[in-house]
Design a protein around this motif. Structure first.
Motif, short mmCIF file in Angstrom:
data_model
loop_
_atom_site.label_atom_id
_atom_site.label_comp_id
_atom_site.label_asym_id
_atom_site.label_seq_id
_atom_site.Cartn_x
_atom_site.Cartn_y
_atom_site.Cartn_z
N UNK A 62 38.95 -17.92 -0.13
CA UNK A 62 38.52 -16.66 -0.75
C UNK A 62 37.40 -16.91 -1.76
N UNK A 63 37.57 -17.94 -2.58
CA UNK A 63 36.54 -18.28 -3.57
C UNK A 63 35.24 -18.66 -2.88
N UNK A 64 35.33 -19.37 -1.75
CA UNK A 64 34.13 -19.76 -1.03
C UNK A 64 33.36 -18.54 -0.54
N UNK A 65 34.08 -17.55 -0.02
CA UNK A 65 33.42 -16.33 0.44
C UNK A 65 32.75 -15.60 -0.73
N UNK A 66 33.43 -15.57 -1.88
CA UNK A 66 32.86 -14.89 -3.04
C UNK A 66 31.67 -15.64 -3.61
N UNK A 67 31.77 -16.98 -3.68
CA UNK A 67 30.65 -17.77 -4.18
C UNK A 67 29.45 -17.67 -3.24
N UNK A 88 28.65 -15.07 -1.50
CA UNK A 88 28.05 -13.75 -1.77
C UNK A 88 27.25 -13.78 -3.07
N UNK A 89 27.84 -14.37 -4.12
CA UNK A 89 27.16 -14.44 -5.41
C UNK A 89 25.87 -15.27 -5.33
N UNK A 90 25.96 -16.43 -4.72
CA UNK A 90 24.79 -17.30 -4.61
C UNK A 90 23.76 -16.72 -3.65
N UNK A 91 24.23 -16.03 -2.62
CA UNK A 91 23.31 -15.37 -1.71
C UNK A 91 22.49 -14.30 -2.41
N UNK A 92 23.16 -13.52 -3.28
CA UNK A 92 22.44 -12.52 -4.06
C UNK A 92 21.49 -13.14 -5.06
N UNK A 93 21.92 -14.24 -5.68
CA UNK A 93 21.09 -14.91 -6.69
C UNK A 93 19.84 -15.53 -6.07
N UNK A 94 19.99 -16.16 -4.92
CA UNK A 94 18.86 -16.84 -4.28
C UNK A 94 18.10 -15.95 -3.30
N UNK A 95 18.54 -14.70 -3.14
CA UNK A 95 17.84 -13.79 -2.25
C UNK A 95 18.16 -13.99 -0.78
N UNK A 96 19.38 -14.44 -0.48
CA UNK A 96 19.79 -14.65 0.90
C UNK A 96 21.05 -13.83 1.21
N UNK A 97 21.13 -12.64 0.65
CA UNK A 97 22.31 -11.81 0.84
C UNK A 97 22.51 -11.49 2.32
N UNK A 98 23.71 -11.79 2.84
CA UNK A 98 24.00 -11.51 4.24
C UNK A 98 23.44 -12.52 5.21
N UNK A 158 30.75 -24.60 -1.67
CA UNK A 158 31.94 -25.34 -1.28
C UNK A 158 32.55 -26.11 -2.42
N UNK A 159 31.71 -26.77 -3.23
CA UNK A 159 32.22 -27.55 -4.36
C UNK A 159 32.90 -26.64 -5.39
N UNK A 160 32.30 -25.52 -5.68
CA UNK A 160 32.89 -24.58 -6.65
C UNK A 160 34.20 -24.01 -6.13
N UNK A 161 34.28 -23.72 -4.84
CA UNK A 161 35.51 -23.19 -4.25
C UNK A 161 36.64 -24.20 -4.35
N UNK A 162 36.35 -25.46 -4.00
CA UNK A 162 37.37 -26.50 -4.08
C UNK A 162 37.83 -26.75 -5.50
N UNK A 163 36.89 -26.75 -6.44
CA UNK A 163 37.23 -26.96 -7.86
C UNK A 163 38.11 -25.83 -8.38
N UNK A 164 37.77 -24.60 -8.04
CA UNK A 164 38.56 -23.45 -8.47
C UNK A 164 40.00 -23.55 -7.98
#
Length: 323
Positions: free
Chosen positions: A108-113, A115-125, A137-143
């Motif tokens: 779940x965290x990976x999907x959310x991250x 989306x967040x990073x996609x919006x931040x870097x301009x790659x939404x969707x 992936x790293x942030x999802x595993x750490x969470x």
């Protein structure tokens, strides 16, 4: 006068936009549904994958921990012969208690991250560039690791101790807390986090990258199930090989209370392992077993998650169609 007309037009234009803003509750509902779908799919993926490889996982932990058991006990067949077939799944209930929330949170965290990073870097969707893909992936595993670590500690203890020592999961918590202190439940936490960053990062990165390359080369947006399994196996092989020494250190620190060793720091644990057992035979003990278990587990996990997500979306669409 002109400015007043312009202000009036602006207010009318804003008024026209307001009805569109009323779709926000619907967007919120979609987001909530997406989160719940990811949690459920991740939980199912973790449960299926870990149950499938539980005998190999138990054997790997015994290899990693210097437990004084009969010489053939790390091998699967004698374990079955001496203690019965279901002894191969000893500690699996504790594994399920840990892995279900861990996998649910991680996916779940990976999907959310993403989306967040996609919006931040301009790659939404769209597929993320390499670095954000690795970071998600790293942030999802750490969470997930931060929120579920004590359960991993309990699982490790149950896997390497006789059945008489700990009767159930709650007994492990109570006994460790009473005899060794609450801080023991977080022993090995630092190497876990240091290990999960490359493990989760490379696993998700490899799987997502292979799916992206497959879509570009084949022209099919979705790979077949056996292709997903192969991509997940590659992801597991790369991720676990990169983080394996820290996994050994983590297990040694977690099981120190029942093996007669005292491990204080990561570097100290590594030095003691290398001095007593050698670099390769110590820090990479059980890696060959991990090359069997890891790709199978990760392949099943990623495939189960993706297929469950697809199924839930189809069921949701059918529900709307029926209406």
């Amino acid at each position: 006068m002109g400015s007043g007309v312009q202000e009036q037009r602006a207010s009318l234009t804003q008024g026209e936009v307001l009805p569109r803003a009323s779709s926000t509750p619907s967007d919120g509902l979609k987001h909530t549904r997406s989160v719940l779908n990811s949690l459920f799919s991740g939980a199912l993926a973790g449960a299926v994958a870990k149950t499938a490889v539980a005998p190999l996982d138990r054997t790997k932990i015994i290899f990693q921990a210097p437990v004084f058991l009969p010489v053939f006990s790390p091998l699967i067949y004698p374990e079955h012969l001496f203690n019965g077939f279901f002894s191969l799944w000893r500690g699996n209930s504790a594994t399920m208690v840990r892995v279900i929330p861990y996998a649910a949170i991680q996916f779940c965290a990976h999907e959310q991250y993403k989306t967040l990073l996609g919006g931040y870097y301009g790659f939404q969707g769209k597929a993320l560039p390499p670095f954000p893909r690795l970071l998600a992936g790293s942030m999802a595993g750490t969470t997930a690791a931060m929120l579920t670590y004590p359960l991993d500690m309990v699982r490790a203890r149950m896997a390497v101790t006789p059945k008489e020592m700990y009767s159930n999961i709650l007994h492990v918590f109570v006994r460790i807390s009473r005899e060794e202190g609450l801080k023991t439940l977080y022993r090995g936490f630092t190497p876990t986090i240091l290990g999960v960053v490359p493990y989760a990062g490379l696993s998700f990165f490899t799987y997502e990258t292979l799916k992206k390359l497959h879509a570009e080369q084949s022209g099919r947006p979705q790979p077949y199930s056996y292709e997903r399994l192969a991509f997940g196996a590659c992801a597991g092989l790369i991720g676990q090989s990169a983080s394996y020494p820290l996994d050994v250190v983590r297990r040694r620190m977690q099981t120190a209370g029942v093996t007669g060793h005292t491990y204080g720091t990561i570097l100290g644990t590594m030095r003691e392992i290398v001095s007593e057992e050698g670099f390769v035979r110590g820090l990479y003990k059980g890696l060959s077993m991990n090359w069997v278990k890891g790709p199978i587990a990760v392949g099943i996990s990623f495939t189960t998650f993706d297929l469950t997500q697809i199924l839930l979306r189809k069921l949701h669409q059918m529900g709307y169609t029926a209406r």
